[in-house]
Motif scaffolding. Structure first.
Motif, short mmCIF file in Angstrom:
data_model
loop_
_atom_site.label_atom_id
_atom_site.label_comp_id
_atom_site.label_asym_id
_atom_site.label_seq_id
_atom_site.Cartn_x
_atom_site.Cartn_y
_atom_site.Cartn_z
N GLU A 63 0.82 -1.20 0.00
CA GLU A 63 0.00 0.00 0.00
C GLU A 63 0.86 1.26 0.00
OE1 GLU A 63 -2.94 -0.03 3.07
OE2 GLU A 63 -4.10 -1.61 2.09
N ILE A 68 -2.04 2.91 -3.50
CA ILE A 68 -3.44 2.50 -3.57
C ILE A 68 -3.66 1.40 -2.54
CG2 ILE A 68 -3.77 3.11 -6.01
CD1 ILE A 68 -3.41 0.16 -6.71
N SER A 69 -4.92 1.11 -2.25
CA SER A 69 -5.19 0.08 -1.23
C SER A 69 -4.79 -1.30 -1.75
CB SER A 69 -6.67 0.09 -0.84
OG SER A 69 -7.45 -0.50 -1.85
N GLU A 72 -7.42 -2.95 -4.03
CA GLU A 72 -7.40 -2.47 -5.42
C GLU A 72 -6.17 -3.03 -6.15
OE1 GLU A 72 -8.36 1.77 -6.16
OE2 GLU A 72 -8.57 1.81 -3.97
N TRP A 73 -5.04 -3.04 -5.46
CA TRP A 73 -3.81 -3.55 -6.06
C TRP A 73 -3.96 -5.01 -6.45
CZ3 TRP A 73 -0.40 -7.38 -4.41
CH2 TRP A 73 0.83 -7.41 -5.07
N ILE A 77 -11.26 -5.39 -5.59
CA ILE A 77 -12.29 -4.36 -5.79
C ILE A 77 -11.76 -3.38 -6.82
CG2 ILE A 77 -13.20 -4.54 -3.44
CD1 ILE A 77 -11.71 -1.94 -2.76
N SER A 78 -12.66 -2.70 -7.49
CA SER A 78 -12.24 -1.70 -8.46
C SER A 78 -12.91 -0.38 -8.11
CB SER A 78 -12.62 -2.12 -9.88
OG SER A 78 -14.02 -2.27 -9.98
N GLN A 79 -12.21 0.68 -8.37
CA GLN A 79 -12.75 1.99 -8.01
C GLN A 79 -12.90 2.85 -9.20
OE1 GLN A 79 -10.48 3.92 -5.00
NE2 GLN A 79 -12.25 5.03 -4.27
#
Length: 79
Positions: A63, A68-69, A72-73, A77-79
């Protein structure tokens, strides 16, 4: 009885009894006196805790370096 047999019997009775670890020929770990064994033991819990700390540190480093979290990495999850 002569004195030699009495001394031999006395020396036999004062010797310490062998423990299970001596019978199994296991030695304790370098960091603890616990003997490695399967199941719920203090040794297993200590090792699991150490690996958990290493895993948490790895997540925090990912991180910090990627900005990025971790979720996400990893593509969870996708943002």
């Amino acid at each position: 009885m002569n004195s030699n047999t009495e001394k031999a019997q006395e020396s036999e009775s004062t010797e310490p009894e062998t423990t299970d670890s001596e019978i199994k020929n296991l030695s304790p770990s370098a960091t603890t006196n616990d003997i490695p064994e399967f199941g719920w033991s203090g040794y297993a819990e200590r090792i699991n805790g150490r690996f958990a700390m290493i895993g948490l540190l790895a997540v925090l480093l990912v991180e910090a370096l990627s900005k990025i979290s971790f979720l996400e990495w990893a593509g969870i999850i996708s943002q």
